[in-house]
Motif scaffolding. Structure first.
Motif, PDB file in Angstrom:
ATOM      1  N   CYS A 195       0.855  -1.193   0.000  1.00  0.00           N
ATOM      2  CA  CYS A 195       0.000   0.000   0.000  1.00  0.00           C
ATOM      3  C   CYS A 195       0.891   1.243   0.000  1.00  0.00           C
ATOM      4  CB  CYS A 195      -0.931  -0.011   1.214  1.00  0.00           C
ATOM      5  SG  CYS A 195      -2.076  -1.412   1.250  1.00  0.00           S
ATOM      6  N   ARG A 196       1.303   1.661  -1.178  1.00  0.00           N
ATOM      7  CA  ARG A 196       2.311   2.715  -1.300  1.00  0.00           C
ATOM      8  C   ARG A 196       1.771   4.103  -0.978  1.00  0.00           C
ATOM      9  NH1 ARG A 196       7.507   1.274  -2.736  1.00  0.00           N
ATOM     10  NH2 ARG A 196       7.588  -0.992  -2.645  1.00  0.00           N
ATOM     11  N   GLN A 197       0.449   4.257  -0.900  1.00  0.00           N
ATOM     12  CA  GLN A 197      -0.129   5.552  -0.537  1.00  0.00           C
ATOM     13  C   GLN A 197      -0.661   5.552   0.892  1.00  0.00           C
ATOM     14  OE1 GLN A 197      -2.710   7.418  -3.504  1.00  0.00           O
ATOM     15  NE2 GLN A 197      -2.061   5.886  -5.001  1.00  0.00           N
ATOM     16  N   LEU A 198      -0.225   4.569   1.683  1.00  0.00           N
ATOM     17  CA  LEU A 198      -0.756   4.401   3.032  1.00  0.00           C
ATOM     18  C   LEU A 198      -0.447   5.612   3.910  1.00  0.00           C
ATOM     19  CD1 LEU A 198      -2.270   2.157   4.636  1.00  0.00           C
ATOM     20  CD2 LEU A 198      -0.043   1.491   5.549  1.00  0.00           C
ATOM     21  N   ARG A 199      -1.507   6.161   4.511  1.00  0.00           N
ATOM     22  CA  ARG A 199      -1.353   7.302   5.418  1.00  0.00           C
ATOM     23  C   ARG A 199      -1.581   6.909   6.876  1.00  0.00           C
ATOM     24  NH1 ARG A 199      -5.135  11.552   2.217  1.00  0.00           N
ATOM     25  NH2 ARG A 199      -6.647  10.255   3.325  1.00  0.00           N
ATOM     26  N   VAL A 200      -2.437   5.906   7.097  1.00  0.00           N
ATOM     27  CA  VAL A 200      -2.796   5.517   8.465  1.00  0.00           C
ATOM     28  C   VAL A 200      -2.734   4.000   8.603  1.00  0.00           C
ATOM     29  CG1 VAL A 200      -4.626   5.492  10.207  1.00  0.00           C
ATOM     30  CG2 VAL A 200      -4.294   7.520   8.780  1.00  0.00           C
ATOM     31  N   LEU A 201      -1.985   3.527   9.584  1.00  0.00           N
ATOM     32  CA  LEU A 201      -2.016   2.115   9.984  1.00  0.00           C
ATOM     33  C   LEU A 201      -2.087   2.095  11.512  1.00  0.00           C
ATOM     34  CD1 LEU A 201      -1.944  -0.870   9.402  1.00  0.00           C
ATOM     35  CD2 LEU A 201       0.563  -0.776   9.361  1.00  0.00           C
ATOM     36  N   ASP A 202      -3.300   1.925  12.018  1.00  0.00           N
ATOM     37  CA  ASP A 202      -3.542   1.966  13.460  1.00  0.00           C
ATOM     38  C   ASP A 202      -4.015   0.605  13.946  1.00  0.00           C
ATOM     39  OD1 ASP A 202      -2.905   4.604  13.314  1.00  0.00           O
ATOM     40  OD2 ASP A 202      -4.938   5.375  13.653  1.00  0.00           O
ATOM     41  N   LEU A 203      -3.255  -0.003  14.846  1.00  0.00           N
ATOM     42  CA  LEU A 203      -3.589  -1.285  15.451  1.00  0.00           C
ATOM     43  C   LEU A 203      -3.868  -1.022  16.930  1.00  0.00           C
ATOM     44  CD1 LEU A 203      -0.596  -3.218  13.861  1.00  0.00           C
ATOM     45  CD2 LEU A 203      -2.915  -3.046  12.949  1.00  0.00           C
ATOM     46  N   ILE A 204      -5.120  -1.215  17.344  1.00  0.00           N
ATOM     47  CA  ILE A 204      -5.555  -0.804  18.679  1.00  0.00           C
ATOM     48  C   ILE A 204      -6.202  -1.984  19.395  1.00  0.00           C
ATOM     49  CG2 ILE A 204      -6.993   0.814  19.981  1.00  0.00           C
ATOM     50  CD1 ILE A 204      -6.863   2.663  17.485  1.00  0.00           C
ATOM     51  N   ASP A 205      -5.603  -2.415  20.476  1.00  0.00           N
ATOM     52  CA  ASP A 205      -6.146  -3.507  21.310  1.00  0.00           C
ATOM     53  C   ASP A 205      -6.404  -4.776  20.509  1.00  0.00           C
ATOM     54  OD1 ASP A 205      -6.078  -1.966  23.619  1.00  0.00           O
ATOM     55  OD2 ASP A 205      -8.075  -1.134  23.257  1.00  0.00           O
ATOM     56  N   ASP A 206      -5.538  -5.074  19.553  1.00  0.00           N
ATOM     57  CA  ASP A 206      -5.680  -6.280  18.744  1.00  0.00           C
ATOM     58  C   ASP A 206      -4.847  -7.422  19.327  1.00  0.00           C
ATOM     59  OD1 ASP A 206      -7.270  -5.022  16.677  1.00  0.00           O
ATOM     60  OD2 ASP A 206      -5.435  -4.030  16.019  1.00  0.00           O
TER      61      ASP A 206
END
Length: 614
Positions: A195-206
């Motif tokens: 995902c070369r345009q990725l702006r957000v990668l949020d991993l929360i309580d996973d």
């Protein structure tokens, strides 16, 4: 989500008149008569004119509830709203099929998808219950290549799902995964690398599994578009060299939340690379196995001082309290502070909180005691949200906060809108005081952890306290109740809680009348979750008039019978009635767990063996 629309015939739908307007149509056409040929511009179809106007109006309508209302006006508005909707919210992944959602909303760029009931957070929903992301990502990968954002909550996500997502949407920008399981670092690697345009990668309580693959190293080395990276729940080390390179080559990065394997020294190096951060999760906030360097605290304090935009701090998972003063330079600007993983006492909190005059959101452990909450009340006059979590979550555990802390907060933080408060003892007087001092409360969740605990001073039920909350807090939409409560508390809720949308009940009530008061008195109720309460079939059947308007009902460890649940299913054929049997040796007629929800698709096809759909 149950869809309804005003039925209107095609002829009725075309009776709209815009006063003969001719502009904005599709241009002129040639009309040929028997005598001559002339160029003329016929009147455009009124239906088309209306849709063109409505499309432009709907661009400014962002609330999903407002859009839902628009779609109910007539078939033309229904179609136009669907064609212009770019954000799709599915509160229950089984309420509608992926195919139906895609067929109606063909230009969706953002998807919010929720799965398991909230009580899954308390291990009340069995493992492998369902809520799979696979059918959704599979359907959208072939039908909607324009998808840019996905938010998942309490879903089962596999590495294959993440790989398919990464390969199918060339402009994909944002992935937020909250309270999900089933995937590993391999899936994260696919997203990071593709995902070369990725702006957000949020991993929360996973719950993220480790494939011993360094997913952080899979981001492009030449630079990224990252604005937010959250991985504090990933319980595995990452390559710090790769992480430092990623931070250095992400100039737009504003949010960074690190896991407990990042030490104070490493945090220092990352902050030097990213002084532009607005939100920071500190990682362990300890030196881990590294020896302390001379002037370590002074250096860290200096780098905090250089982060001029920092407004939110969290992390502190393995905190060394001696280093807490290093955050003093940013405290005056903070609007959010999360110390819910920091085991600190009142004195240690006081040294920080006295500088936090602009704080609006504050999460903390009850280790700070009532004295710490009194310090919060004395300083944080702008506070809007407070959450106090227990160090010891057992029913008979030791409680460090009480009515004293709650009363102090209500007196000092008059702008409070939301509170979650875990304690072992409470009084009606303190709760009544909060209802009067903080009348703008929207969320009130009081969790008295011991079962059936009364007002610990008067020994009376907690009815009057919760009654005051629903009477005096006119904006209340979410309520969680606990402690010794009789049917009178539910009577108050039904009588005054006219805006309550979410109600959580634990160990409360006397008879079936309690639930009847709520179901007959709360017209806005959407989500009702009940555990360990004495409600039976009569209580369940009292809500037949309202269940089609609710998102879900959860009941566990109550007094329901299989016959009563079957009666609901018989009388409400468009409601999915799930009976969950995951307790060995339970009576055939007893229902340990009931989950009911509305659905356009009927019962699901992926139910496990321990689920029976009536």
């Amino acid at each position: 989500m149950r869809e309804e629309k005003t039925e209107m015939s095609e002829d009725e739908d075309r009776t709209v008149d815009l006063g003969g307007a001719t502009s904005g149509g599709g241009g002129g056409v040639f009309h040929e008569t028997s005598s001559n040929k002339t160029m003329s511009c016929p009147l455009p179809c009124p239906d088309q004119v209306l849709e063109n106007v409505l499309e432009n109006v709907l661009l400014f309508l962002t609330s999903r509830r407002d859009r839902n209302s628009v779609s109910l006006v007539c078939k033309s508005w229904y179609r136009t709203e669907a064609q212009t909707r770019s954000e799709l919210f599915i509160g229950n992944c089984y309420a509608v099929s992926p195919a139906r959602a895609i067929e109606r909303f063909q230009k969706v760029r953002s998807l919010v998808l929720k799965g398991k009931p909230r009580f899954a957070d308390f291990s009340l929903v069995p493992i492998n219950w369902g809520a799979h992301f696979s059918p959704w990502v599979t359907a959208m990968s072939s039908a909607n290549p324009l998808l840019e954002k996905v938010y998942l909550k309490r879903m089962s996500v596999t590495d294959e799902d993440l790989d398919l997502l990464a390969n199918s949407f060339p402009g994909f920008k944002e992935l937020v995964i909250v309270c999900c399981d089933g995937f590993s670092t391999s899936g994260l690697a696919a997203v990071a690398s593709k995902c070369r345009q990725l702006r957000v990668l949020d991993l929360i309580d996973d719950d993220v599994m480790d494939d011993e693959l360094d997913w952080i190293s899979c981001f492009p080395e030449t630079g990224t578009c990252l604005e937010s990276l959250i991985f504090d729940c990933v319980d595995w080390p990452v390559s710090f060299e790769a992480l430092e390179r990623l931070v250095a080559t992400s100039p737009s990065l504003r949010r960074l939340k690190l896991n407990r394997h990042v030490s104070l020294g490493q945090l220092h190096r990352l902050m030097v690379r990213a002084p532009q951060l607005t939100h920071l999760g500190t990682g362990s906030f300890s030196l881990l196995e590294q020896p302390a360097q001379e002037g370590q605290d002074a250096n860290l304090s200096q780098v905090f001082a250089k982060c001029k935009s920092l407004i939110s701090l969290s992390g502190f998972s393995e905190i060394v309290p001696d280093y807490l003063p290093t955050i003093h330079p940013v405290c005056a600007k903070l609007t959010s502070l999360n110390l819910s993983y920091a085991s600190i006492n009142a004195e240690q909190l006081k040294s920080v909180i006295c500088h936090c005059h602009r704080l609006q959101t504050f999460w903390v452990l009850d280790s700070v005691c009532d004295e710490g909450l009194q310090a919060v009340a004395a300083t944080c006059k702008e506070l809007l949200e407070l959450r106090v979590f227990p160090m010891d979550a057992r029913e008979d555990g030791e409680g460090f906060v009480s009515e004293v802390g709650l009363l102090a907060i209500s007196q000092g933080c008059r702008k409070l809108r939301s509170i979650l408060y875990f304690c072992q003892q409470m009084t009606n007087a303190a709760v009544v005081a909060m209802s009067k001092n903080c009348p703008d409360l929207v969320v009130f969740r009081l969790c008295i952890m011991g079962r059936h605990r009364p007002d610990h001073v008067t020994k009376e039920p907690m009815d009057e306290g919760f009654g005051a909350i629903v009477m005096n807090c006119k904006k209340l939409t979410r309520l969680a109740i606990s402690g010794l409560l009789t049917d009178m508390a539910f009577n108050y809720i039904g009588k005054y809680g006219k805006l309550v949308r979410t109600l959580s009940v634990a160990f409360a009530g006397n008879t079936d009348m309690a639930l009847r008061y709520v179901l007959e008195g709360c017209p806005k109720l959407q989500k009702l979750e009940i555990r360990d309460s004495p409600f039976g079939d009569s209580a369940l059947l009292s809500g037949l008039h309202h269940y089609y308007n609710m998102r879900f009902l959860w009941m566990s460890s109550c007094k329901l019978s299989l016959q009563g649940c079957k009666e609901v299913a018989r009388r409400m054929p468009h409601l999915v009635v799930e009976v969950i049997r995951d307790v060995e040796g339970a009576s055939e007629d007893a229902v340990e767990k009931l989950y009911m929800y509305r659905s356009l698709e009927g019962f699901r096809r992926d139910k496990p063996e321990f689920v029976t759909i009536l």
